[in-house]
Each structure stands twice: as C-alpha cells, then as structure tokens.
Scaffold this motif. Structure first.
Motif, mmCIF file in Angstrom:
data_model
loop_
_atom_site.group_PDB
_atom_site.id
_atom_site.type_symbol
_atom_site.label_atom_id
_atom_site.label_comp_id
_atom_site.label_asym_id
_atom_site.label_seq_id
_atom_site.Cartn_x
_atom_site.Cartn_y
_atom_site.Cartn_z
ATOM 1 N N THR A 65 82.154 -5.612 22.149
ATOM 2 C CA THR A 65 82.232 -5.985 21.080
ATOM 3 C C THR A 65 83.707 -6.459 21.192
ATOM 4 O O THR A 65 84.739 -6.579 22.114
ATOM 5 N N LEU A 66 84.378 -7.143 20.690
ATOM 6 C CA LEU A 66 85.873 -8.296 20.710
ATOM 7 C C LEU A 66 86.461 -7.282 20.316
ATOM 8 O O LEU A 66 86.670 -5.968 19.559
ATOM 9 N N GLU A 67 87.960 -7.531 21.479
ATOM 10 C CA GLU A 67 88.835 -6.920 20.353
ATOM 11 C C GLU A 67 89.703 -7.030 19.690
ATOM 12 O O GLU A 67 89.436 -7.619 19.069
ATOM 13 N N GLY A 68 90.710 -6.070 19.088
ATOM 14 C CA GLY A 68 90.780 -5.961 17.814
ATOM 15 C C GLY A 68 90.581 -5.249 16.812
ATOM 16 O O GLY A 68 89.738 -3.792 17.006
ATOM 17 N N ARG A 69 90.867 -5.253 15.514
ATOM 18 C CA ARG A 69 90.558 -3.521 14.412
ATOM 19 C C ARG A 69 89.177 -4.440 13.250
ATOM 20 O O ARG A 69 89.124 -5.722 13.318
ATOM 21 N N SER A 70 88.444 -3.971 13.391
ATOM 22 C CA SER A 70 87.001 -4.524 13.257
ATOM 23 C C SER A 70 86.371 -2.840 12.294
ATOM 24 O O SER A 70 86.812 -1.542 12.477
ATOM 25 N N ALA A 71 85.090 -2.881 11.587
ATOM 26 C CA ALA A 71 85.050 -1.779 11.358
ATOM 27 C C ALA A 71 84.540 -1.188 12.090
ATOM 28 O O ALA A 71 84.574 0.363 12.607
ATOM 29 N N LEU A 72 83.807 -1.623 13.629
ATOM 30 C CA LEU A 72 83.039 -0.729 14.278
ATOM 31 C C LEU A 72 83.434 -1.144 15.820
ATOM 32 O O LEU A 72 83.507 -2.547 15.591
ATOM 33 N N ALA A 73 83.254 -0.408 16.848
ATOM 34 C CA ALA A 73 83.010 -1.448 17.973
ATOM 35 C C ALA A 73 82.156 0.014 18.729
ATOM 36 O O ALA A 73 81.674 0.528 18.422
ATOM 37 N N VAL A 74 81.371 -1.249 20.364
ATOM 38 C CA VAL A 74 80.491 -1.285 21.103
ATOM 39 C C VAL A 74 81.162 -0.733 22.470
ATOM 40 O O VAL A 74 81.774 -1.091 22.562
ATOM 41 N N VAL A 75 81.085 0.671 23.014
ATOM 42 C CA VAL A 75 81.489 0.651 24.054
ATOM 43 C C VAL A 75 79.994 0.743 25.008
ATOM 44 O O VAL A 75 79.407 2.158 24.389
ATOM 45 N N ARG A 76 79.895 -0.069 26.211
ATOM 46 C CA ARG A 76 78.066 0.241 26.558
ATOM 47 C C ARG A 76 78.821 1.322 28.214
ATOM 48 O O ARG A 76 79.681 0.963 28.601
ATOM 49 N N THR A 77 78.355 1.911 28.315
ATOM 50 C CA THR A 77 77.757 2.058 29.731
ATOM 51 C C THR A 77 76.197 2.526 30.304
ATOM 52 O O THR A 77 75.619 2.510 30.252
ATOM 53 N N THR A 78 76.415 2.327 31.506
ATOM 54 C CA THR A 78 75.077 1.908 32.151
ATOM 55 C C THR A 78 75.421 2.144 33.898
ATOM 56 O O THR A 78 76.640 2.370 34.496
ATOM 57 N N GLY A 79 74.790 3.321 34.250
ATOM 58 C CA GLY A 79 74.340 3.667 35.599
ATOM 59 C C GLY A 79 73.363 5.260 35.829
ATOM 60 O O GLY A 79 73.546 5.506 34.493
ATOM 61 N N ALA A 80 73.510 5.861 37.077
ATOM 62 C CA ALA A 80 71.757 6.514 36.823
ATOM 63 C C ALA A 80 72.451 7.300 36.643
ATOM 64 O O ALA A 80 71.725 8.383 35.891
ATOM 65 N N ASN A 81 74.129 8.208 36.529
ATOM 66 C CA ASN A 81 74.702 9.503 36.213
ATOM 67 C C ASN A 81 74.930 9.252 34.870
ATOM 68 O O ASN A 81 76.080 10.079 34.177
ATOM 69 N N PHE B 109 68.418 -2.468 29.307
ATOM 70 C CA PHE B 109 69.092 -3.825 29.559
ATOM 71 C C PHE B 109 69.444 -3.644 30.683
ATOM 72 O O PHE B 109 68.588 -4.529 31.744
ATOM 73 N N THR B 110 69.826 -2.575 31.436
ATOM 74 C CA THR B 110 69.792 -2.923 33.093
ATOM 75 C C THR B 110 69.100 -1.790 33.156
ATOM 76 O O THR B 110 69.179 -2.663 34.829
ATOM 77 N N GLY B 111 67.625 -2.118 32.889
ATOM 78 C CA GLY B 111 67.549 -0.544 34.146
ATOM 79 C C GLY B 111 67.622 0.266 34.590
ATOM 80 O O GLY B 111 66.902 1.142 35.195
ATOM 81 N N GLU B 112 68.207 0.821 33.942
ATOM 82 C CA GLU B 112 69.320 1.774 34.610
ATOM 83 C C GLU B 112 69.813 2.695 32.952
ATOM 84 O O GLU B 112 69.620 2.389 32.401
ATOM 85 N N ASN B 113 69.963 4.143 33.361
ATOM 86 C CA ASN B 113 69.982 5.335 32.797
ATOM 87 C C ASN B 113 71.495 4.162 31.811
ATOM 88 O O ASN B 113 72.688 3.610 32.207
ATOM 89 N N ALA B 114 72.233 4.388 29.853
ATOM 90 C CA ALA B 114 72.347 3.240 29.721
ATOM 91 C C ALA B 114 73.726 4.324 28.712
ATOM 92 O O ALA B 114 72.597 5.507 27.631
ATOM 93 N N VAL B 115 74.541 4.693 27.952
ATOM 94 C CA VAL B 115 74.099 5.187 26.895
ATOM 95 C C VAL B 115 75.287 4.090 25.638
ATOM 96 O O VAL B 115 76.733 3.575 26.566
ATOM 97 N N GLU B 116 75.241 3.972 24.986
ATOM 98 C CA GLU B 116 75.971 2.885 23.895
ATOM 99 C C GLU B 116 76.520 3.841 22.786
ATOM 100 O O GLU B 116 76.151 4.242 21.583
ATOM 101 N N ILE B 117 78.263 3.620 22.113
ATOM 102 C CA ILE B 117 79.422 4.924 22.015
ATOM 103 C C ILE B 117 79.550 3.797 20.442
ATOM 104 O O ILE B 117 80.109 2.160 20.993
ATOM 105 N N MET B 118 78.676 3.747 19.089
ATOM 106 C CA MET B 118 79.453 3.269 18.358
ATOM 107 C C MET B 118 80.643 3.957 17.801
ATOM 108 O O MET B 118 80.548 5.245 16.989
ATOM 109 N N SER B 119 82.081 3.369 17.559
ATOM 110 C CA SER B 119 82.745 4.497 16.924
ATOM 111 C C SER B 119 83.802 3.470 15.938
ATOM 112 O O SER B 119 83.152 2.354 16.158
ATOM 113 N N HIS B 120 84.465 4.078 15.551
ATOM 114 C CA HIS B 120 85.511 3.039 14.331
ATOM 115 C C HIS B 120 86.627 1.851 15.723
ATOM 116 O O HIS B 120 86.776 2.280 16.370
ATOM 117 N N GLY B 121 86.622 0.677 14.752
ATOM 118 C CA GLY B 121 87.240 -0.176 15.598
ATOM 119 C C GLY B 121 88.467 -0.255 15.899
ATOM 120 O O GLY B 121 88.788 -1.310 16.379
#
Length: 459
Positions: free
Chosen positions: A17-33, A84-96
């Motif tokens: 998500t966009l940098e800066g203050r917001s209600a929520l932010a999403v951090v994406r991760t992907t990779g075999a582990n 989406f990537t075809g790999e194991n992935a976790v998306e973390i929804m945090s405060h923004g």
C-alpha cells in the motif's frame, strides 16, 4: 552485489500500500519458506503454520529477538501454487502508521526476507506461468489508471482479452509456417488452392494487426490523459472557465487584462477521461517581457494540445486575431463567453454561447467537451469497433506490433513477387516472434527486467 529478478530462491517482502499514514497497511511476502519465516514473528505461530490457503489468522506481530509486541494484525495465508506468485505467501494487514510498517519490515528482513524489487511479485507470477507479459503489464496499467476509461481498458487486458487476440494472430502465422515448411519438403504438392489460402491468411493477420495498431493512440490517451488547453485574448474569461472545470478557485479572476502571466494547470476528470487542464496567458502582443514569455509558452502548449477551448468575450466581439486563430485551428472548440449578459452580442455561426460563471448551464457545455474527447480518442480506430475495441496503451507493444506487421508485409511482397518459400517463411517467422515478445513467450532477460522495473514496489 545487487540482487536480480532471477534470484527466485530468495524470499521477498515489501509494502503493497502507499507509504504514509492510513487506516491500514498491507505488507506482502512470498517465497518457498515465507509462511515459516512469518510464523516466527507471529503470536500464534502454530495457527499460522497450520492455516489452509486463503485463510486469515488473527494475532500479534512480534519481534522474536526481543519478544516485543509491534502491532495487532491479520495474516492472510496463500499456499503454492494457488497464490498470485505461485509460491507460498503471507500478506500482513497492520495499522497504517509509518512507524509500524517500518518495524514490521525491519523484523521480516532480519528473519531472512530481502526487500522486493519493483514489480518483483508480478515478475514471479510471470515466470511461474500464473500470467503472461501482457496481463502483467495490465496490472501496472490498472494501478496507474487515473480515469474510468483507463480502468476499463486495463481491466480488459488484465482479463486476457488482448492476450487471446494476440494468440489467435500468432496461431495463424505458426500454422501457415507449418504449411509452408511442409510444402518445402514436398514442393510437388503445391497447387493454386494453397497459394490463394496463404494469401488470405496473411491478409487476415495483417488486418487484425492493423486494428490493434490503430487502437494505440486512443489507448495511450485513455491511460496518460488528454491535454486540454484554454486559450483566448486577455479578459476573455479563461480563468473563470478553468475554475468552473476544476470546481474550485484555482486561477485568479480579475477584470484587469493580463492577470495570468504564466500557465497554470490541474488534473481533473471530465466524463470517463483523465484531463490535464491548462489555463494559459492571454494571447496578445506585449512589450512586457514576463507577459510575452507567458504568451510564448501558451503557443507551445497549443501546439501539443489534444483539445483547444478558445474563448472570446461576447460583449467585445471578434477581432482579427480571433478570426486568424479560428482559421489556424479549425479543430478548436470556439466559445462565445458572457452569454448571460444582456449586452452580449449574438454568437457567430460555429461558436458555442456560454457563460464561464454560470454553474447551472455548465453541465450542457461539459457534455460537448466529453463528446469531443470521445471523438478524439477514436479518430484513428475503424468504424464499428468503438466500445468492443481491444486497445493497447503500451509503447513497447505498439512497436512490436508494427514490427510484426512489417514482417508480414515483406512476406506478402516476397510471395507475390515469386520469391522462394524459404524467404517467405523467414519473414513470417519474424512476424510470429514479434508477437511472442509481446506476450513474453519470447523475451530476453534484460527486456523483462526493464518492463517489471517500471512497476510499483509490492506489485
């Protein structure tokens, strides 16, 4: 040594998500582990490890080195190959909060994730066969869509409409190549019916390419926006019209001529289109160096404008400069301003009467501008293909389509001139390979890196 897009064994993470203050932010991760690495930082580690694909898990994000609780989060788990990537992935929804996001990323990097490159998530989806290059580019185009028309076009490409059309054209070429190669092996079998069919296929493929090539100007305008320039003599009401379009008092309105010494601009939506609207300095000869420079810049903008709105003060009427401008720019919308005043003169033929200060009648005039934008967007497209048209908006795609069309043209020329079938086949192969470069079936590593490097981080 900097990482490459082709370092696919490295788990990656990025803010989506966009940098800066917001209600929520999403951090994406992907990779075999990726799931195991994120689980180290999760309050309910086992729940995350046991989660099924497409499952959301509530918990706290923790710094495992200190045990500090960083934020209350939701983790969305995706398991290969259904991500989406075809790999194991976790998306973390945090405060923004930027502070929260920065800590989360720092902790993930400490666990073994590397910062994602621009577009690296989409790149991994491409190499895993989850998408082709056309649809991957459409993801980026959809991200940057600034108006409804751009969104609609990008979504069509993302849905695979353009990929399917390109596949149909390439299949024609590949089938024709196979046929020609068979005739090269058995030349005695070639007859007049083959000659007629081959010509028909080549012409059909060129027609299909031509429609796509002709869609590029309109597609590019929808994606990048139109340049609409308001021009006219000083005190014609240009700034008032600019403010009316912008729905705010952006330009200074004054009865004193020459108030606008330089151009001002704003991005707005007119109908379904994104528009860069420019209010220019009044067009007149001036001994004032600043005003003269403003007029020069206005002339430069007019040369590049997609649509020109030329205003005349309907109370003062036309002069020779107005008539000269109208003759020089027959495509301009000619506007007879101050029609709300009793002393306003009748609008000459071809001029549109309006008041740049009358909000109530503005909707009718705005519809005229929308019609002009729609007309301009489709001027290079064939009749009958307006809304059903699959448009391209990528300069890369347009260039390769032209390469393919040129190669097919050379194949036709060679065949009708009686050249050997091996030369004809060479040109057809070049045409098919150009299409393959568009979809990514044939693409050099440096081309792929250049395409994906234009994407946003986290995409």
């Amino acid at each position: 040594m900097p990482r490459s897009y082709f370092d696919r064994n490295t788990p990656i993470a990025a803010l989506a998500t966009l940098e800066g203050r917001s209600a929520l932010a999403v951090v994406r991760t992907t990779g075999a582990n990726a799931i195991e690495l994120v689980a180290r930082c999760f309050s309910n580690r086992q729940a995350l490890l046991d989660a099924q694909g497409y499952q959301a898990v509530y918990g706290w994000f923790i710094d495992p080195s200190s045990g500090e609780y960083i934020d209350e989060v939701i983790a969305l788990v995706f398991r290969a190959p259904h991500s989406f990537t075809g790999e194991n992935a976790v998306e973390i929804m945090s405060h923004g909060s930027p502070a929260v996001v920065e800590r989360i990323l720092d902790v993930l990097y400490a666990q073994g994730f590397s910062p994602a490159l621009h577009g690296e998530f989409s790149f991994r989806a491409f190499v895993q066969g989850k998408t082709d290059l056309v649809r991957a580019e459409a993801i980026n185009e959809l991200t940057h869509a600034s108006c409804e028309a751009a969104r609609y076009d990008a979504l069509q490409r993302l849905s695979g409409a353009l990929s399917r059309k390109l596949g149909e054209i390439r299949d024609l070429m590949v089938d024709l190549l196979a046929d020609i190669n068979a005739k090269l092996d058995y030349p005695e079998d070639e007859g007049p019916e083959e000659s007629s069919r081959w010509l028909e296929i080549m012409h059909h493929a060129r027609d299909a390419l031509s429609v796509l090539i002709q869609s590029y100007p309109g597609g590019r305008l929808r994606q990048e926006g139109f340049l609409v320039v308001i021009a006219g003599r000083p005190n014609a009401g240009k700034s008032s019209l600019f403010n009316l379009f912008a729905r705010e008092e952006r330009a200074i309105v004054s009865p004193e001529p020459g108030t606008t010494r330089d151009w001002i601009e704003t991005w707005i939506s007119i109908g379904e289109f994104a528009v860069r609207l420019v209010d220019t300095a009044g067009l007149r000869s001036s001994q004032n160096m600043i005003e003269a420079e403003g007029v020069r810049r206005s002339q430069s903008l007019l040369e590049r404008a997609d649509v020109i709105l030329y205003l005349v003060d309907g109370v003062a009427g036309l002069n020779d400069e107005d008539r000269e401008f109208a003759a020089k720019h027959p495509e301009a919308l000619l506007l007879w301003n101050k029609a709300d005043l009793s002393r306003c003169l009748p609008a000459p033929e071809g001029w549109i009467a309006l008041s740049a200060k009358d909000v109530r009648s503005f909707g009718e005039f705005e519809n005229i501008v929308i019609d002009r934008l729609r007309s301009y967007a489709r001027t290079t497209q064939k009749a009958g293909t307006l809304e059903r048209q699959i448009r391209i908006a990528s300069e890369r795609q347009a260039g390769l389509l032209k390469q393919s069309d040129l190669a097919l043209s050379q194949a036709l020329e060679a065949y009708t001139a009686g050249a050997g079938l091996d030369l004809v086949a060479l040109h057809i192969r070049e045409a098919a390979e150009a299409i393959g470069e568009i979809t990514g079936d044939i693409a050099a590593d440096e081309v792929l890196e250049r395409v994906f490097s234009t994407f946003c981080l986290g995409k």
